[in-house]
Motif scaffolding. Sequence first.
Motif, PDB file in Angstrom:
ATOM      1  N   ARG A  55      -2.510 -14.784 -15.806  1.00 33.83           N
ATOM      2  CA  ARG A  55      -2.621 -13.487 -15.127  1.00 33.83           C
ATOM      3  C   ARG A  55      -3.663 -12.596 -15.820  1.00 33.83           C
ATOM      4  NH1 ARG A  55       1.642 -10.268 -11.667  1.00 33.83           N
ATOM      5  NH2 ARG A  55       1.724 -12.382 -10.858  1.00 33.83           N
ATOM      6  N   VAL A  56      -3.680 -12.570 -17.139  1.00 35.38           N
ATOM      7  CA  VAL A  56      -4.659 -11.742 -17.853  1.00 35.38           C
ATOM      8  C   VAL A  56      -6.071 -12.279 -17.636  1.00 35.38           C
ATOM      9  CG1 VAL A  56      -5.420 -10.956 -20.121  1.00 35.38           C
ATOM     10  CG2 VAL A  56      -2.980 -10.945 -19.563  1.00 35.38           C
ATOM     11  N   ALA A  57      -6.240 -13.597 -17.661  1.00 38.96           N
ATOM     12  CA  ALA A  57      -7.568 -14.176 -17.430  1.00 38.96           C
ATOM     13  C   ALA A  57      -8.093 -13.779 -16.053  1.00 38.96           C
ATOM     14  CB  ALA A  57      -7.515 -15.693 -17.560  1.00 38.96           C
ATOM     15  N   SER A  58      -7.234 -13.841 -15.049  1.00 42.82           N
ATOM     16  CA  SER A  58      -7.641 -13.443 -13.703  1.00 42.82           C
ATOM     17  C   SER A  58      -8.029 -11.970 -13.659  1.00 42.82           C
ATOM     18  CB  SER A  58      -6.496 -13.717 -12.725  1.00 42.82           C
ATOM     19  OG  SER A  58      -6.777 -13.191 -11.456  1.00 42.82           O
ATOM     20  N   ALA A  59      -7.229 -11.110 -14.306  1.00 44.05           N
ATOM     21  CA  ALA A  59      -7.513  -9.674 -14.293  1.00 44.05           C
ATOM     22  C   ALA A  59      -8.829  -9.357 -14.986  1.00 44.05           C
ATOM     23  CB  ALA A  59      -6.367  -8.912 -14.956  1.00 44.05           C
ATOM     24  N   ASP A 158     -13.200 -25.941 -16.061  1.00 44.35           N
ATOM     25  CA  ASP A 158     -14.326 -25.541 -16.920  1.00 44.35           C
ATOM     26  C   ASP A 158     -13.839 -25.000 -18.254  1.00 44.35           C
ATOM     27  OD1 ASP A 158     -16.814 -25.648 -14.964  1.00 44.35           O
ATOM     28  OD2 ASP A 158     -15.107 -24.866 -13.848  1.00 44.35           O
ATOM     29  N   VAL A 159     -12.684 -24.326 -18.252  1.00 45.38           N
ATOM     30  CA  VAL A 159     -12.036 -23.872 -19.484  1.00 45.38           C
ATOM     31  C   VAL A 159     -10.557 -24.243 -19.386  1.00 45.38           C
ATOM     32  CG1 VAL A 159     -11.485 -21.924 -20.987  1.00 45.38           C
ATOM     33  CG2 VAL A 159     -13.628 -21.928 -19.698  1.00 45.38           C
ATOM     34  N   ILE A 267      -8.590 -13.587 -22.845  1.00 48.01           N
ATOM     35  CA  ILE A 267      -9.886 -12.924 -23.023  1.00 48.01           C
ATOM     36  C   ILE A 267     -10.923 -13.927 -23.515  1.00 48.01           C
ATOM     37  CG2 ILE A 267     -11.124 -11.207 -24.405  1.00 48.01           C
ATOM     38  CD1 ILE A 267      -8.514  -9.546 -24.341  1.00 48.01           C
ATOM     39  N   VAL A 268     -10.532 -14.743 -24.493  1.00 45.47           N
ATOM     40  CA  VAL A 268     -11.453 -15.740 -25.042  1.00 45.47           C
ATOM     41  C   VAL A 268     -11.812 -16.780 -23.985  1.00 45.47           C
ATOM     42  CG1 VAL A 268     -11.719 -17.512 -26.826  1.00 45.47           C
ATOM     43  CG2 VAL A 268     -10.573 -15.360 -27.366  1.00 45.47           C
ATOM     44  N   ALA A 269     -10.879 -17.090 -23.085  1.00 47.10           N
ATOM     45  CA  ALA A 269     -11.170 -18.050 -22.011  1.00 47.10           C
ATOM     46  C   ALA A 269     -12.243 -17.521 -21.071  1.00 47.10           C
ATOM     47  CB  ALA A 269      -9.886 -18.354 -21.238  1.00 47.10           C
ATOM     48  N   VAL A 270     -12.175 -16.240 -20.718  1.00 45.21           N
ATOM     49  CA  VAL A 270     -13.200 -15.665 -19.836  1.00 45.21           C
ATOM     50  C   VAL A 270     -14.535 -15.584 -20.580  1.00 45.21           C
ATOM     51  CG1 VAL A 270     -13.824 -13.701 -18.392  1.00 45.21           C
ATOM     52  CG2 VAL A 270     -11.437 -14.414 -18.544  1.00 45.21           C
ATOM     53  N   GLU A 271     -14.485 -15.283 -21.877  1.00 42.51           N
ATOM     54  CA  GLU A 271     -15.705 -15.350 -22.697  1.00 42.51           C
ATOM     55  C   GLU A 271     -16.341 -16.729 -22.602  1.00 42.51           C
ATOM     56  OE1 GLU A 271     -15.841 -12.644 -26.753  1.00 42.51           O
ATOM     57  OE2 GLU A 271     -14.877 -14.598 -26.803  1.00 42.51           O
ATOM     58  N   ALA A 272     -15.510 -17.764 -22.735  1.00 42.96           N
ATOM     59  CA  ALA A 272     -16.022 -19.136 -22.696  1.00 42.96           C
ATOM     60  C   ALA A 272     -16.622 -19.459 -21.334  1.00 42.96           C
ATOM     61  CB  ALA A 272     -14.895 -20.114 -23.019  1.00 42.96           C
TER      62      ALA A 272
END
Length: 556
Positions: A55-59, A158-159, A267-272
Amino acid sequence: MRFLEAVAELDSRKETRMVPDLSRILRLATLLNDPQLGYPSIHVTGTNGKGTAARVASAVACAHGITAGLYTSPHLRSVTERLSVCGVDIRQREFGEEYEHLLPYLRLVDEEGEERVTYFEALTALAYVWFADKPVGLGVFEVGMGGEWDATNLVAGDVAVLTPISLDHPELGATVAAVAREKAGVIKERKVVVSREQAAEALDVIEARCAAVGAELRLEFRDWELEERLLSVGGQTLVVRGARGTYPELFLPMLGEHAARNAAAAIVAVEALTDERLDQLAVAEALAGVSWPGRLEIVHRHPTIVLDGAHNPAAAEALADAMRESFVWGRLHLVISVSGDKDLAGILTELAPLTDVGYAARNASERSGDARPLAEHLGADGTPVTVHDSVAEALDAARSTAGEDDLILVTGSLYTVADASRALEGDRGHGHGIDAARRQARRRASGPDRRGDRACRGEGPQGRADADDDRLARDRRGTLRRAPREAVLRRARRLHHRRPGRRREGDGRERDRGVSGAHGPDGSDRRRSGLHPRRLRHQDRREHRARQRLARVLRA
């Protein structure tokens, strides 16, 4: 097809039925021309915390202008909760239309094989198709159970995000290493893996899988971490050190260290995914808007009622730690119902020391265990326990017994939480029960025209909630600092204005200072750092940048 007709057909496939192979979902995806490969994806697995990380990654992705689809399970009230795009659940009409499009393919695969397409496989195929039809720029998928043989494991991945791995479902293995092998199956060739801290036997499996497929592992405390966590009113304030930068003053309206660390992983996943530092203000606003029902969710005050779906010993331990840290109470009333295949002793070992009065029950799921063994385990040390036929009955008994300073904790399963949510919603919807009686008494005592004055004096429902927050703040003074949400966001905005690489000229205008490739020959903006707040208001510019980032990822 109407929504109720679609749900009836879906329910005929039985939510609890599982067939551990990918043959049916592979056939469905082939017939549908592999819609799940039409967009990049973040794939989240682990034993606990998957939903929070997803949920946080999506947001965070949505806050950066990426249209992100989110697929999670299970649901609490409606199946539409499982599919959403940037925080908006699929509408019932859309669900019916998509399911009508999918149904001929489901029936074809049903006829071809020995087993019908399962409930979860049908929903996963629906998510694949709906995300492609929207279309989305990113799909975030939470594994249903396991990883390698899960229906979600057809995405590009991808991640991959791995939250803590421990024992849970017996079907996945009897050791942590066996469970880790199943979950590490989501790691794809030459992709990025973001992993929370793991037990040694689980980490060995993950590292071996990464080496075998050439994946890059970004490990908590080595490559990224939650640097600071301060309890705040209504949540907690975080400082996250990512792989591309540090993000201070992030307010998360969720409780517990486990939630904070899973949010950091997201957060780190979206960075990646973007392969660059994220925008500070966008990350702050994304986290501040996150909510996740049934995860340390406060649904009532006086007495405080908390709902949490902890369903295994590791989750129960995290829940117990968060309760001690975030709440104070007179007596704790534990309403609990657990699935029949779970480790009752392990769960109650963590929760029993907190409990003053117990209420054991069965939930509405077919997998629910008997309440009597729960009562025996919980009452072994002399704790008074009563047995109930339903969660609603147990919750009603707890509310009748609890004082205003007590706390009622409902846990053991997300199915238990769903039952409690429906019971509480029924009380609010029909205007009866303890809450309604108290509201009516307050209205009679003060009159409808004095509610604003009562709130200012700390009386009435809103005023009492504010006073309760103040009391909790005083109880923890000297042990944990608390920062109001509004102040956190103001500081985040100030930090955004002061980001490195910019300074103000004498006329008040800003210009870049030493930012490589900041402007192209045509004067267009190529900054890789955050956008100016004025430009954040222009959705088209943000989406253009998002498309450029994703194009670079796909080319790589």
